[in-house]
Design a protein around this motif. Structure first.
Motif, PDB file in Angstrom:
ATOM      1  N   UNK A   1       0.802  -1.218   0.000  1.00  0.00           N
ATOM      2  CA  UNK A   1       0.000   0.000   0.000  1.00  0.00           C
ATOM      3  C   UNK A   1       0.843   1.280   0.000  1.00  0.00           C
ATOM      4  N   UNK A   2       2.073   1.204   0.457  1.00  0.00           N
ATOM      5  CA  UNK A   2       2.916   2.392   0.571  1.00  0.00           C
ATOM      6  C   UNK A   2       3.069   3.168  -0.748  1.00  0.00           C
ATOM      7  N   UNK A   3       3.474   2.516  -1.836  1.00  0.00           N
ATOM      8  CA  UNK A   3       3.637   3.302  -3.076  1.00  0.00           C
ATOM      9  C   UNK A   3       2.319   3.884  -3.601  1.00  0.00           C
ATOM     10  N   UNK A   4       1.217   3.217  -3.333  1.00  0.00           N
ATOM     11  CA  UNK A   4      -0.075   3.733  -3.790  1.00  0.00           C
ATOM     12  C   UNK A   4      -0.474   4.959  -2.974  1.00  0.00           C
ATOM     13  N   UNK A   5      -0.197   4.921  -1.697  1.00  0.00           N
ATOM     14  CA  UNK A   5      -0.454   6.073  -0.841  1.00  0.00           C
ATOM     15  C   UNK A   5       0.400   7.260  -1.278  1.00  0.00           C
ATOM     16  N   UNK A   6       1.683   7.011  -1.541  1.00  0.00           N
ATOM     17  CA  UNK A   6       2.569   8.093  -2.013  1.00  0.00           C
ATOM     18  C   UNK A   6       2.087   8.643  -3.353  1.00  0.00           C
ATOM     19  N   UNK A   7       1.667   7.766  -4.249  1.00  0.00           N
ATOM     20  CA  UNK A   7       1.192   8.206  -5.563  1.00  0.00           C
ATOM     21  C   UNK A   7      -0.019   9.118  -5.432  1.00  0.00           C
ATOM     22  N   UNK A   8      -0.950   8.758  -4.550  1.00  0.00           N
ATOM     23  CA  UNK A   8      -2.138   9.597  -4.340  1.00  0.00           C
ATOM     24  C   UNK A   8      -1.723  10.941  -3.752  1.00  0.00           C
TER      25      UNK A   8
ATOM     26  N   UNK B   1       1.052  12.517  -4.032  1.00  0.00           N
ATOM     27  CA  UNK B   1       1.772  13.323  -5.020  1.00  0.00           C
ATOM     28  C   UNK B   1       0.880  13.780  -6.168  1.00  0.00           C
ATOM     29  N   UNK B   2      -0.059  12.963  -6.564  1.00  0.00           N
ATOM     30  CA  UNK B   2      -0.868  13.264  -7.749  1.00  0.00           C
ATOM     31  C   UNK B   2      -2.032  14.205  -7.472  1.00  0.00           C
ATOM     32  N   UNK B   3      -2.572  14.166  -6.260  1.00  0.00           N
ATOM     33  CA  UNK B   3      -3.711  15.018  -5.924  1.00  0.00           C
ATOM     34  C   UNK B   3      -3.187  16.408  -5.562  1.00  0.00           C
ATOM     35  N   UNK B   4      -3.561  17.394  -6.346  1.00  0.00           N
ATOM     36  CA  UNK B   4      -3.025  18.744  -6.172  1.00  0.00           C
ATOM     37  C   UNK B   4      -4.021  19.717  -5.551  1.00  0.00           C
ATOM     38  N   UNK B   5      -5.170  19.219  -5.181  1.00  0.00           N
ATOM     39  CA  UNK B   5      -6.193  20.052  -4.547  1.00  0.00           C
ATOM     40  C   UNK B   5      -6.485  19.476  -3.164  1.00  0.00           C
ATOM     41  N   UNK B   6      -7.093  20.270  -2.278  1.00  0.00           N
ATOM     42  CA  UNK B   6      -7.444  19.707  -0.972  1.00  0.00           C
ATOM     43  C   UNK B   6      -8.409  18.533  -1.126  1.00  0.00           C
ATOM     44  N   UNK B   7      -8.095  17.443  -0.455  1.00  0.00           N
ATOM     45  CA  UNK B   7      -8.956  16.254  -0.446  1.00  0.00           C
ATOM     46  C   UNK B   7      -8.920  15.691   0.966  1.00  0.00           C
ATOM     47  N   UNK B   8     -10.055  15.211   1.431  1.00  0.00           N
ATOM     48  CA  UNK B   8     -10.078  14.669   2.787  1.00  0.00           C
ATOM     49  C   UNK B   8      -9.530  13.239   2.797  1.00  0.00           C
TER      50      UNK B   8
ATOM     51  N   UNK C   1      -6.376   2.956  -6.907  1.00  0.00           N
ATOM     52  CA  UNK C   1      -5.075   2.825  -7.575  1.00  0.00           C
ATOM     53  C   UNK C   1      -4.434   1.480  -7.284  1.00  0.00           C
ATOM     54  N   UNK C   2      -4.662   0.944  -6.083  1.00  0.00           N
ATOM     55  CA  UNK C   2      -4.153  -0.384  -5.746  1.00  0.00           C
ATOM     56  C   UNK C   2      -4.734  -1.429  -6.698  1.00  0.00           C
ATOM     57  N   UNK C   3      -5.970  -1.226  -7.086  1.00  0.00           N
ATOM     58  CA  UNK C   3      -6.654  -2.169  -7.963  1.00  0.00           C
ATOM     59  C   UNK C   3      -6.287  -1.993  -9.440  1.00  0.00           C
ATOM     60  N   UNK C   4      -6.167  -0.745  -9.885  1.00  0.00           N
ATOM     61  CA  UNK C   4      -5.943  -0.515 -11.318  1.00  0.00           C
ATOM     62  C   UNK C   4      -4.482  -0.241 -11.659  1.00  0.00           C
ATOM     63  N   UNK C   5      -3.681   0.089 -10.677  1.00  0.00           N
ATOM     64  CA  UNK C   5      -2.276   0.418 -10.895  1.00  0.00           C
ATOM     65  C   UNK C   5      -2.031   1.918 -10.854  1.00  0.00           C
ATOM     66  N   UNK C   6      -0.818   2.272 -10.494  1.00  0.00           N
ATOM     67  CA  UNK C   6      -0.474   3.692 -10.345  1.00  0.00           C
ATOM     68  C   UNK C   6      -0.572   4.433 -11.676  1.00  0.00           C
ATOM     69  N   UNK C   7      -0.051   3.862 -12.733  1.00  0.00           N
ATOM     70  CA  UNK C   7      -0.075   4.546 -14.027  1.00  0.00           C
ATOM     71  C   UNK C   7      -1.510   4.800 -14.487  1.00  0.00           C
ATOM     72  N   UNK C   8      -2.365   3.797 -14.377  1.00  0.00           N
ATOM     73  CA  UNK C   8      -3.771   3.982 -14.777  1.00  0.00           C
ATOM     74  C   UNK C   8      -4.429   5.064 -13.922  1.00  0.00           C
TER      75      UNK C   8
ATOM     76  N   UNK D   1      -3.244   8.585 -14.947  1.00  0.00           N
ATOM     77  CA  UNK D   1      -3.746   9.017 -16.256  1.00  0.00           C
ATOM     78  C   UNK D   1      -5.269   8.966 -16.346  1.00  0.00           C
ATOM     79  N   UNK D   2      -5.932   8.750 -15.234  1.00  0.00           N
ATOM     80  CA  UNK D   2      -7.389   8.575 -15.238  1.00  0.00           C
ATOM     81  C   UNK D   2      -8.141   9.899 -15.224  1.00  0.00           C
ATOM     82  N   UNK D   3      -9.364   9.843 -15.727  1.00  0.00           N
ATOM     83  CA  UNK D   3     -10.252  11.001 -15.631  1.00  0.00           C
ATOM     84  C   UNK D   3     -10.639  11.248 -14.180  1.00  0.00           C
ATOM     85  N   UNK D   4     -10.599  10.223 -13.357  1.00  0.00           N
ATOM     86  CA  UNK D   4     -10.891  10.388 -11.929  1.00  0.00           C
ATOM     87  C   UNK D   4      -9.952  11.440 -11.344  1.00  0.00           C
ATOM     88  N   UNK D   5      -8.658  11.279 -11.577  1.00  0.00           N
ATOM     89  CA  UNK D   5      -7.677  12.228 -11.048  1.00  0.00           C
ATOM     90  C   UNK D   5      -7.809  13.586 -11.730  1.00  0.00           C
ATOM     91  N   UNK D   6      -7.998  13.604 -13.041  1.00  0.00           N
ATOM     92  CA  UNK D   6      -8.145  14.884 -13.754  1.00  0.00           C
ATOM     93  C   UNK D   6      -9.327  15.683 -13.210  1.00  0.00           C
TER      94      UNK D   6
END
Length: 161
Positions: A73-80, A82-89, A100-107, A110-115
């Motif tokens: 879970x550590x790299x997925x937590x770091x990825x979130x 780093x990738x989330x640039x707005x306030x999120x709870x 991200x753990x389920x779909x992978x960090x790259x997916x 590059x997802x519309x979810x993150x955009x």
């Protein structure tokens, strides 16, 4: 979402996203102590662990699976983070760690979810989770169920469970 999982997640109010995700993921992934091929044909063990370190035919123990999950879970937590640039709870971040753990960090990256989330469109981001229900070329009820939980958790801070 099962009443037991709901109660447990509610009790984690104030916890870190990683802590919340570490409760969600085992419930959503389930556990298998012997390696198997997932719906996409990927060798998998424990709580959805994949990788070249899996030993086919080995029986993994509960403690071993918990340690693997904690490390996974550590790299997925770091990825979130780093990738989330707005306030999120923390609940939103936990839903994204699970996703991200389920779909992978790259997916995820590059997802519309993150955009959508980074564009300030939180509802579209949370709703976008529900589009990720396909694996191996077909729709899976298990992924529908998982995304429903992630969607619900993504909304908790605003709507409080």
């Amino acid at each position: 979402m099962s009443p037991g999982l709901r109660k447990l997640l509610i009790s984690l109010t104030g916890a870190s996203a990683l802590t919340i995700a570490s409760v969600m993921v085992p419930e959503l992934e389930g556990v298998r102590y012997t390696p198997y091929r997932d719906v996409a044909g990927v060798l998998t063990v424990c709580y959805g662990h994949t990788g070249k370190d899996i030993i086919p035919g080995k029986r993994y123990g509960q403690n071993e699976c918990e340690k693997i999950l904690s490390e996974d879970l550590q790299p997925f937590s770091r990825a979130v983070e780093q990738a989330v640039t707005v306030p999120a709870d923390e609940y939103q971040k936990a839903a994204l760690i699970s996703f991200s753990y389920n779909v992978g960090i790259s997916a995820f990256e590059h997802s519309s979810v993150l955009r959508y989330l980074n564009a300030g469109e939180t509802e579209k981001a949370c709703a976008g989770l529900r589009q990720w229900i396909w694996a191996g070329g077909r729709k899976w009820q298990g992924l529908v169920n998982r995304r429903d939980v992630e969607y619900e958790v993504c909304h908790w801070r605003r709507s409080q469970p």
